[in-house]
Scaffold this motif. Structure first.
Motif, PDB file in Angstrom:
ATOM      1  N   TRP A  33       0.821  -1.205   0.000  1.00 13.26           N
ATOM      2  CA  TRP A  33       0.000   0.000   0.000  1.00 13.26           C
ATOM      3  C   TRP A  33       0.855   1.254   0.000  1.00 13.26           C
ATOM      4  O   TRP A  33       0.678   2.132   0.822  1.00 13.26           O
ATOM      5  CB  TRP A  33      -0.910   0.020   1.212  1.00 13.26           C
ATOM      6  CG  TRP A  33      -2.104  -0.871   1.092  1.00 13.26           C
ATOM      7  CD1 TRP A  33      -2.162  -2.074   0.479  1.00 13.26           C
ATOM      8  CD2 TRP A  33      -3.401  -0.630   1.606  1.00 13.26           C
ATOM      9  NE1 TRP A  33      -3.406  -2.603   0.592  1.00 13.26           N
ATOM     10  CE2 TRP A  33      -4.190  -1.731   1.279  1.00 13.26           C
ATOM     11  CE3 TRP A  33      -3.965   0.408   2.324  1.00 13.26           C
ATOM     12  CZ2 TRP A  33      -5.527  -1.820   1.632  1.00 13.26           C
ATOM     13  CZ3 TRP A  33      -5.296   0.314   2.685  1.00 13.26           C
ATOM     14  CH2 TRP A  33      -6.063  -0.783   2.337  1.00 13.26           C
ATOM     15  N   TYR A  51       1.955  -0.666  -6.945  1.00 20.89           N
ATOM     16  CA  TYR A  51       0.738   0.110  -6.700  1.00 20.89           C
ATOM     17  C   TYR A  51      -0.097   0.125  -7.972  1.00 20.89           C
ATOM     18  O   TYR A  51       0.313   0.633  -8.999  1.00 20.89           O
ATOM     19  CB  TYR A  51       1.127   1.516  -6.264  1.00 20.89           C
ATOM     20  CG  TYR A  51      -0.024   2.462  -6.061  1.00 20.89           C
ATOM     21  CD1 TYR A  51      -1.057   2.148  -5.205  1.00 20.89           C
ATOM     22  CD2 TYR A  51      -0.059   3.683  -6.716  1.00 20.89           C
ATOM     23  CE1 TYR A  51      -2.105   3.015  -5.007  1.00 20.89           C
ATOM     24  CE2 TYR A  51      -1.100   4.559  -6.523  1.00 20.89           C
ATOM     25  CZ  TYR A  51      -2.110   4.223  -5.666  1.00 20.89           C
ATOM     26  OH  TYR A  51      -3.142   5.094  -5.473  1.00 20.89           O
ATOM     27  N   GLY A  55      -7.102  -0.659  -8.953  1.00 22.28           N
ATOM     28  CA  GLY A  55      -7.701  -1.332  -7.810  1.00 22.28           C
ATOM     29  C   GLY A  55      -8.200  -2.706  -8.176  1.00 22.28           C
ATOM     30  O   GLY A  55      -7.973  -3.211  -9.266  1.00 22.28           O
ATOM     31  N   TYR A  56      -8.903  -3.351  -7.265  1.00 26.52           N
ATOM     32  CA  TYR A  56      -9.384  -4.709  -7.483  1.00 26.52           C
ATOM     33  C   TYR A  56     -10.730  -4.694  -8.198  1.00 26.52           C
ATOM     34  O   TYR A  56     -11.675  -4.075  -7.758  1.00 26.52           O
ATOM     35  CB  TYR A  56      -9.530  -5.441  -6.149  1.00 26.52           C
ATOM     36  CG  TYR A  56      -8.220  -5.641  -5.446  1.00 26.52           C
ATOM     37  CD1 TYR A  56      -7.249  -6.456  -6.003  1.00 26.52           C
ATOM     38  CD2 TYR A  56      -7.948  -5.014  -4.252  1.00 26.52           C
ATOM     39  CE1 TYR A  56      -6.039  -6.640  -5.380  1.00 26.52           C
ATOM     40  CE2 TYR A  56      -6.740  -5.202  -3.619  1.00 26.52           C
ATOM     41  CZ  TYR A  56      -5.790  -6.019  -4.185  1.00 26.52           C
ATOM     42  OH  TYR A  56      -4.600  -6.205  -3.565  1.00 26.52           O
ATOM     43  N   LYS A  66      -8.859   0.125  -3.066  1.00 29.04           N
ATOM     44  CA  LYS A  66      -7.493   0.099  -2.552  1.00 29.04           C
ATOM     45  C   LYS A  66      -6.772   1.408  -2.858  1.00 29.04           C
ATOM     46  O   LYS A  66      -6.119   1.982  -1.986  1.00 29.04           O
ATOM     47  CB  LYS A  66      -6.728  -1.071  -3.158  1.00 29.04           C
ATOM     48  CG  LYS A  66      -5.306  -1.178  -2.655  1.00 29.04           C
ATOM     49  CD  LYS A  66      -4.599  -2.363  -3.269  1.00 29.04           C
ATOM     50  CE  LYS A  66      -3.166  -2.428  -2.826  1.00 29.04           C
ATOM     51  NZ  LYS A  66      -2.447  -3.532  -3.459  1.00 29.04           N
ATOM     52  N   SER A  67      -6.905   1.905  -4.069  1.00 27.75           N
ATOM     53  CA  SER A  67      -6.222   3.151  -4.430  1.00 27.75           C
ATOM     54  C   SER A  67      -6.824   4.338  -3.677  1.00 27.75           C
ATOM     55  O   SER A  67      -6.105   5.270  -3.305  1.00 27.75           O
ATOM     56  CB  SER A  67      -6.259   3.383  -5.926  1.00 27.75           C
ATOM     57  OG  SER A  67      -7.581   3.522  -6.378  1.00 27.75           O
ATOM     58  N   ILE A  70      -5.334   4.180  -0.162  1.00 28.30           N
ATOM     59  CA  ILE A  70      -3.939   4.627  -0.194  1.00 28.30           C
ATOM     60  C   ILE A  70      -3.880   6.142  -0.284  1.00 28.30           C
ATOM     61  O   ILE A  70      -3.097   6.797   0.411  1.00 28.30           O
ATOM     62  CB  ILE A  70      -3.184   3.957  -1.358  1.00 28.30           C
ATOM     63  CG1 ILE A  70      -3.052   2.464  -1.103  1.00 28.30           C
ATOM     64  CG2 ILE A  70      -1.813   4.585  -1.554  1.00 28.30           C
ATOM     65  CD1 ILE A  70      -2.557   1.685  -2.296  1.00 28.30           C
TER      66      ILE A  70
END
Length: 99
Positions: A33, A51, A55-56, A66-67, A70
């Protein structure tokens, strides 16, 4: 009712303090992350992942969870560092004076 708001304020302050003290090199890099696009791979652990802006499960151009997390962690660590010092000092003085 004011006790409820005080408790919510203290819990949110502790949560923001927890985010602000996360170390990118020690903790966040281990789980992949980090905000840097290229990371050094540690031979001892396989946790370093690049990175991914998407994202997922995100389609092209869509920003993933996720981004966003972060970016939120990075923004809190950057923007809230000085105000958190002042807010923490005020809360500590308030608690010492009025208990």
């Amino acid at each position: 009712m004011s006790s409820l708001f005080g408790t919510i304020f203290k819990v949110s302050l502790l949560f923001i303090n927890g985010i602000a003290v996360l170390n990118e090199e020690r903790f966040l890099a281990r789980i992949g992350w980090t905000t840097s696009s290229q990371q050094l791979r540690d031979t001892n652990t396989g946790f370093h992942q690049p990175y991914n802006q998407d994202g997922y499960g995100a389609t092209q151009g869509e920003v993933g969870i996720k981004s966003r997390m972060i970016d939120l962690i990075s923004a809190v660590r950057t923007l809230m560092r000085i105000p958190l010092i002042a807010i923490n000092i005020l809360v500590i003085l308030y608690e010492l004076a009025l208990g």
